[in-house]
Write a protein that holds these residues in place. Structure first.
Motif, mmCIF file in Angstrom:
data_model
loop_
_atom_site.group_PDB
_atom_site.id
_atom_site.type_symbol
_atom_site.label_atom_id
_atom_site.label_comp_id
_atom_site.label_asym_id
_atom_site.label_seq_id
_atom_site.Cartn_x
_atom_site.Cartn_y
_atom_site.Cartn_z
ATOM 1 N N ALA A 19 -3.968 -1.751 -4.343
ATOM 2 C CA ALA A 19 -5.431 -1.953 -3.472
ATOM 3 C C ALA A 19 -6.501 -1.599 -4.289
ATOM 4 C CB ALA A 19 -5.356 -1.912 -2.111
ATOM 5 N N GLY A 20 -6.407 -0.420 -4.896
ATOM 6 C CA GLY A 20 -7.397 0.103 -5.534
ATOM 7 C C GLY A 20 -7.263 -0.138 -7.042
ATOM 8 N N LEU A 21 -6.208 -0.766 -7.460
ATOM 9 C CA LEU A 21 -6.270 -0.991 -8.860
ATOM 10 C C LEU A 21 -6.320 -2.718 -9.336
ATOM 11 C CD1 LEU A 21 -3.270 1.077 -10.287
ATOM 12 C CD2 LEU A 21 -5.497 1.580 -10.557
ATOM 13 N N SER A 22 -6.442 -3.355 -8.231
ATOM 14 C CA SER A 22 -6.694 -4.922 -8.497
ATOM 15 C C SER A 22 -7.117 -5.361 -9.979
ATOM 16 C CB SER A 22 -7.227 -5.571 -7.389
ATOM 17 O OG SER A 22 -7.226 -6.840 -7.361
ATOM 18 N N PRO A 23 -6.414 -6.275 -10.426
ATOM 19 C CA PRO A 23 -5.153 -6.887 -10.206
ATOM 20 C C PRO A 23 -3.862 -5.956 -10.593
ATOM 21 C CG PRO A 23 -5.852 -7.636 -12.429
ATOM 22 C CD PRO A 23 -6.990 -6.866 -11.963
ATOM 23 N N ALA A 24 -3.000 -5.933 -9.492
ATOM 24 C CA ALA A 24 -1.825 -5.242 -9.878
ATOM 25 C C ALA A 24 -0.774 -6.244 -8.901
ATOM 26 C CB ALA A 24 -1.819 -3.645 -9.202
ATOM 27 N N GLU A 25 0.680 -5.833 -9.279
ATOM 28 C CA GLU A 25 1.563 -6.196 -8.726
ATOM 29 C C GLU A 25 2.774 -5.354 -8.293
ATOM 30 O OE1 GLU A 25 4.462 -10.246 -8.902
ATOM 31 O OE2 GLU A 25 3.310 -9.878 -10.594
#
Length: 226
Positions: A19-25
């Motif tokens: 949530a803090g690094l978006s975009p991330a999977e």
């Protein structure tokens, strides 16, 4: 960024980080339930194949696992520091965030600090220059958006920085003043002809310039010359 978790606690921490690094999977085993948007589940024995498949497609890989698990997954994939992605390991409770691979060029040190800021934990940085509060030349290049033209020499120059050996730097004055002015073994020059030390870091020399025969040169290229 790709985040890998193997437990429910790890999955929740991965979600917090994502949530803090978006975009991330976020990737986790199928046994932990159905994935949400931006998540993918995988077969229980499929972590190694998944990491291999994802390896070149993500700038960073974050393991919410024991460090040993991460090491075993990435070991067959490592090539060299100039092309490997960042790899970071985070404790399930977020208390420790370890920069494992690609500390400077790939940005793993910066990524670890960023994740620690999200989790409230401590970034564990083991690169020697960072431990001594020195700006490594490959880190400088990464931060500045420059390219190291002869990366095989990075180790020589960072070692010289650690050993306080004389170095001539043809770098912008603002860069020198911010990162290197306090070190008496480093000297900023205005022209390549002024080089006297046996080692010199040069930003944007002429394409056909090789430097003095008795001087090792680390060549950096800015975006304007790439």
């Amino acid at each position: 960024m790709a985040l890998y978790a193997l437990s429910r606690e790890g999955r929740e921490k991965a979600r917090e980080i994502a949530a803090g690094l978006s975009p991330a999977e976020v990737f986790f085993p199928e046994r932990l339930g159905s994935p949400r948007a931006g998540e993918t589940s995988f077969a229980a024995s499929g972590l190694g194949a998944l990491v291999e498949k994802n390896w070149a497609g993500y700038a960073g890989h974050i393991f919410i696992t024991a460090a040993g698990i991460a090491v075993r997954q990435i070991a067959p994939l490592l090539k060299n520091k100039t092309c490997d992605p960042a790899v970071v390991v985070c404790a399930e409770n977020g208390s420790r965030v370890i920069s494992l691979v690609g500390g400077h060029i790939a940005g793993a040190n910066r990524l670890a600090r960023r994740i620690a800021g999200i989790t409230g934990g401590e970034a564990v940085i083991t690169t020697a220059t960072d431990s001594r509060d020195l700006m490594a030349f490959d880190e400088l290049a990464a931060l500045s958006g420059w390219r190291v033209e002869n990366p095989s020499r990075i180790k020589i120059f960072n070692a010289a920085l650690l050993e306080a050996r004389p170095l001539d730097l043809l770098l912008p004055e603002a860069v020198f003043e911010r990162y290197y002015a306090a070190q008496v073994n480093l000297r900023r020059l205005g022209e390549p002809a002024e080089i006297q030390a046996g080692l010199a870091v040069v930003l944007d020399p002429p394409p056909d310039w090789a430097g003095p025969d008795d001087v090792e040169i680390l060549v950096l290229r800015s975006r304007s010359t790439l």
